[in-house]
Design an enzyme around this catalytic site. Structure first.
Site, PDB file in Angstrom:
ATOM      1  N   ASP A 457       0.836  -1.206   0.000  1.00  0.00           N
ATOM      2  CA  ASP A 457       0.000   0.000   0.000  1.00  0.00           C
ATOM      3  C   ASP A 457       0.873   1.259   0.000  1.00  0.00           C
ATOM      4  O   ASP A 457       2.094   1.198   0.253  1.00  0.00           O
ATOM      5  CB  ASP A 457      -0.895  -0.024   1.255  1.00  0.00           C
ATOM      6  CG  ASP A 457      -2.230   0.654   1.044  1.00  0.00           C
ATOM      7  OD1 ASP A 457      -2.343   1.456   0.099  1.00  0.00           O
ATOM      8  OD2 ASP A 457      -3.151   0.397   1.833  1.00  0.00           O
ATOM      9  N   ASP A 527     -10.548   2.410  -3.966  1.00  0.00           N
ATOM     10  CA  ASP A 527     -11.188   2.000  -2.710  1.00  0.00           C
ATOM     11  C   ASP A 527     -12.693   1.973  -2.877  1.00  0.00           C
ATOM     12  O   ASP A 527     -13.402   1.399  -2.057  1.00  0.00           O
ATOM     13  CB  ASP A 527     -10.823   2.983  -1.588  1.00  0.00           C
ATOM     14  CG  ASP A 527      -9.544   2.564  -0.876  1.00  0.00           C
ATOM     15  OD1 ASP A 527      -9.018   1.478  -1.162  1.00  0.00           O
ATOM     16  OD2 ASP A 527      -9.056   3.341  -0.031  1.00  0.00           O
TER      17      ASP A 527
HETATM   18  C1  DGJ Z   1      -5.881   1.867   1.713  1.00  0.00           C
HETATM   19  C2  DGJ Z   1      -6.321   0.692   0.896  1.00  0.00           C
HETATM   20  O1  DGJ Z   1      -6.806   1.106  -0.325  1.00  0.00           O
HETATM   21  C3  DGJ Z   1      -7.370  -0.092   1.679  1.00  0.00           C
HETATM   22  O2  DGJ Z   1      -7.826  -1.177   0.900  1.00  0.00           O
HETATM   23  C4  DGJ Z   1      -6.775  -0.570   2.969  1.00  0.00           C
HETATM   24  O3  DGJ Z   1      -5.737  -1.491   2.704  1.00  0.00           O
HETATM   25  C5  DGJ Z   1      -6.235   0.612   3.765  1.00  0.00           C
HETATM   26  N1  DGJ Z   1      -5.346   1.410   2.971  1.00  0.00           N
HETATM   27  C6  DGJ Z   1      -5.529   0.140   5.005  1.00  0.00           C
HETATM   28  O4  DGJ Z   1      -4.969   1.153   5.701  1.00  0.00           O
END
Ligand code: DGJ
Length: 710
Positions: A457, A527
């Protein structure tokens, strides 16, 4: 000027004949249907014939330079701008030969060499031609032997010339949870700039890929189309410089605040620009690009992907060993193959129980996972699931032991208040200790027994781009050196863990490009997992990226019917982000049906050809189909977005002569069977008359398999 005459419609014979330079002064670079023609003009300068034109009769002008340099007479946007070691701000490159090397039966590497007679300075325009796919990878290599460093102020990867009339540009803008919105506009005189100046998570507001149609609006099946995608995860710039008789498309790293001091005998290689050509619209263009990507663009491109369950939407930061282990049994029962543990598993001095603290402290939290990660991974495997883990190695919360130990490791500007995003800062990856630290974090986590998947991430971008490591003279190197160090880290990871699947995530589409994807298997497009939004988003990503690279998870976003959510996710790389323990029995049954259908069709959706049939933007419904490479099977997806009639959807790409049996997969409970269910039709019939789907109401979907008789 009329676009796209004969030169783009060459026969295979003409291609073969023309694969060598024509005469001493003309270089012709060809794929099956695309010609890039260069000519050495007066004084040895290199010119390009605008793409798709037969400009032999026209006189070459400065505007036609192949890779124009600033400071010696060129007056528009330059591709190259240099300050030489002695302070001279002009560069004048002349042709210095060409190297052509076949790399494979349908692949050739071409380097056109240029040099400045007044300086020991040279540039090579590099092209890798994928002949059958009509894909060209292009970049530039710059090198010099001057007595001191030269400063590169601008250094484009590519500066392609197009004729000016009727050029339409489609690009994609957005923001977090609202990625990939297309906008199409006609290029008019002036310079249109698309860019990013945020370095890390650089694509949050716009993707580094675009479509050009060269003779007015193109469709899925018609029109001359050129797509471009920059393989670069940092700040990028595309400048569409329309000056009267030409359009120059300059693509590369963003020159913004990025002056690069290049030492003698070092080579500066720009990122690769990927070009794809089609004379038959966006559909064929995508199929060619996807074909390239399966082989060169991402990892294990011939291996259909598993069913994944992620806990992020289900638990957020609120979990411990038992809560997570409790998800395994229901997951296995449903048919899930891989479990991904998300954020929140680490930090002791500052436990990562929310996004305010703990980032950077990568020891498993002793309260949540008293024995560490290994027993949880072992438990997953015992239950028949693979185990994956979330990490964000580039970032740190100020509330962390890491930041307390190394406040100088972060990217920040001295004398300025720290600007946090999601309560976090980026580590300065240009610093060798940080490179080693991040590598150790990655190595230790991925070495935990039974970890075979990871989500990498990256949840902020740069706003205060200062590096204590780079010192006063090289601050402007940060943007480029960060990405280079990142790629070195990703490369090291991919090589050290060849069997670990990797998902590229950046809070969604903040990193969706072929620069990083090369080391990864898939990326997280957004997301926003509301399936209604995903229909359009996945459609737009699909211009450039194959379905198996688009992670699509079933969640409760948008509160849509489970059947619809599952169908949308099944059309890409299927996953779920649900609390299975709380799922009503009826939804569970729908999910189980979707999982088994996905397992049945994933070789087709992941390895087959995509045909986009009905665009969803602002429409009643969207529809697409995939066809297996041998055309023995196809899968049609219909996503009803607004109430409408169950009109037939016409698949494409089938074998006209073969007979296909029609069968709806995972039909929604309570809906009547397809009128054609179980019957057999020729491919020609199906492509002409279509399949009548079972959906007509908003947020209904229908997935139909077409299976050819043996
Ligand atoms: C951002 C990601 O897009 C989410 O799916 C998740 O993993 C969060 N970060 C976790 O902090």
């Amino acid at each position: 000027m009329q676009m796209i005459p004969r030169s783009l419609k060459l026969t295979a014979l003409a291609v073969a004949l023309a694969s060598t330079p024509v005469g001493a002064e003309t270089l012709r670079l060809q794929t099956k249907n695309l010609t890039l023609e260069f000519e050495v003009g007066e004084g040895g300068r290199l010119y390009q014939r605008p793409l798709g034109t037969d400009m032999k009769r026209e006189r070459l002008q400065r505007a036609d330079e192949a890779y124009p340099q600033a400071g010696d007479g060129y007056i528009w946007e330059p591709a190259l701008q240099v300050v030489h070691a002695d302070g001279n701000t002009s560069t004048a490159l002349v042709y210095d030969g060409v190297e052509r090397n076949p790399e494979a039966a349908d692949r050739e590497m071409v380097r056109i060499k240029l040099r400045d007679p007044a300086y020991a300075f040279e540039a090579a325009l590099c092209f890798r031609l994928h002949r059958d796919r009509d894909v060209v990878e292009q970049w530039t290599e710059i090198r010099h032997h001057e007595p001191g460093a030269v400063t590169l102020e601008r250094m484009a990867s590519s500066s392609l010339l197009l004729p000016p009339a009727n050029v339409e540009l489609t690009h994609f803008y957005g923001d977090w949870a609202n990625e990939m919105n297309p906008v199409t506009e006609r290029l008019t005189p002036g310079t249109k700039v698309l860019d990013s100046k945020i370095g890390v998570r650089a694509h949050q507001f716009g993707n580094p890929s675009f479509l050009l149609s060269l003779d007015g609006p193109a469709t899925e099946n018609s029109g001359h189309v050129l797509a471009g995608s920059l393989a670069w995860s940092g700040s990028f710039q595309f400048a569409f410089d329309h000056f009267g008789e030409r359009v120059r498309v300059l693509c590369g790293v963003n020159p913004f605040a990025s002056a690069y001091h290049l030492e003698p005998e070092r080579t500066f290689a720009t990122p690769v620009m990927i070009w794809v050509w089609s004379g038959a619209g966006f559909g064929e263009m995508s199929r060619k690009l996807h074909g390239w990507a399966h082989e060169f663009g991402f990892r294990d491109g011939r291996q259909p992907r598993t069913v994944l369950l992620n806990n992020w939407e289900a638990t957020g930061f609120d979990f411990d060993f038992n809560r997570i282990a409790g998800l395994f049994e229901p997951a296995k029962e449903l048919g899930v193959e891989l479990f991904l543990l998300d954020d929140g598993w680490f930090g002791n001095q500052y436990p990562r129980v929310n996004d305010h603290a703990g980032l950077g402290d990568w020891e498993p939290n002793r309260t949540r996972l008293p024995e560490g990660l290994a027993p949880l991974a072992a438990e997953a495997v015992k239950r028949g699931l693979r185990f994956g883990i979330w990490l964000e190695p580039e970032m740190v919360n100020p509330k962390s032991a890491l930041f307390e130990r190394h406040p100088d490791w972060v990217i920040r500007q001295p004398k300025r208040e720290l600007e946090l995003q999601r309560n976090q800062l980026a580590l300065d990856l240009t610093r060798p200790e940080v490179q080693e630290f991040e590598w150790n974090v990655i190595r230790d986590i991925l070495s935990v027994p039974n970890v075979s998947y990871a989500k990498w991430d990256c949840d902020r971008y740069l706003t205060q781009s200062g590096s204590a490591w780079l010192g006063p003279d090289r601050q402007s190197h940060l943007w480029i050196d960060y990405v280079r160090a990142l790629y070195a880290l990703m490369d090291r990871t991919a090589k050290a863990f060849p069997n670990t699947e990797l998902m590229l995530c950046s809070g969604g589409g903040g990193r969706a490009d072929y620069g990083a994807l090369k080391y990864f298997h898939e990326f997280w497009p957004s997301d926003n997992t509301d399936p209604v939004r995903r229909v359009a988003m996945q459609w737009n990503y699909s211009y450039f990226f194959p379905a198996m690279t688009l992670a699509a998870h079933v969640t409760h976003w948008g509160d849509r019917p489970m059947h619809f959510a599952c169908a949308v996710a099944m059309s890409a790389r299927f996953g779920m982000d649900l609390d299975l323990a709380k799922l009503p029995a009826q939804d569970k049954a729908v999910c189980a049906g979707a999982i088994s259908a996905y397992k049945r069709i994933r070789d087709v959706t992941h390895l087959g050809d995509l045909y986009r049939l009905e665009p969803p933007q602002g429409a009643m419904r969207g529809a697409l189909n995939f066809v297996a490479p041998d055309r023995s099977r196809a899968v049609v997806f219909v996503f009803q977005l607004k109430e409408g009639q169950p009109l037939p959807v016409r698949p494409q790409g089938l074998d006209s002569a073969r007979k296909y049996a029609v069968r709806e997969l995972n039909p929604a409970p309570g809906r009547a069977a397809l009128p054609q269910e179980g019957r057999t039709f020729t491919g020609a019939d199906l492509m002409r008359d279509g399949v009548v789907p079972s959906c007509a109401k908003a947020v209904e979907a229908c997935v139909v398999e077409l299976e050819a008789e043996p």
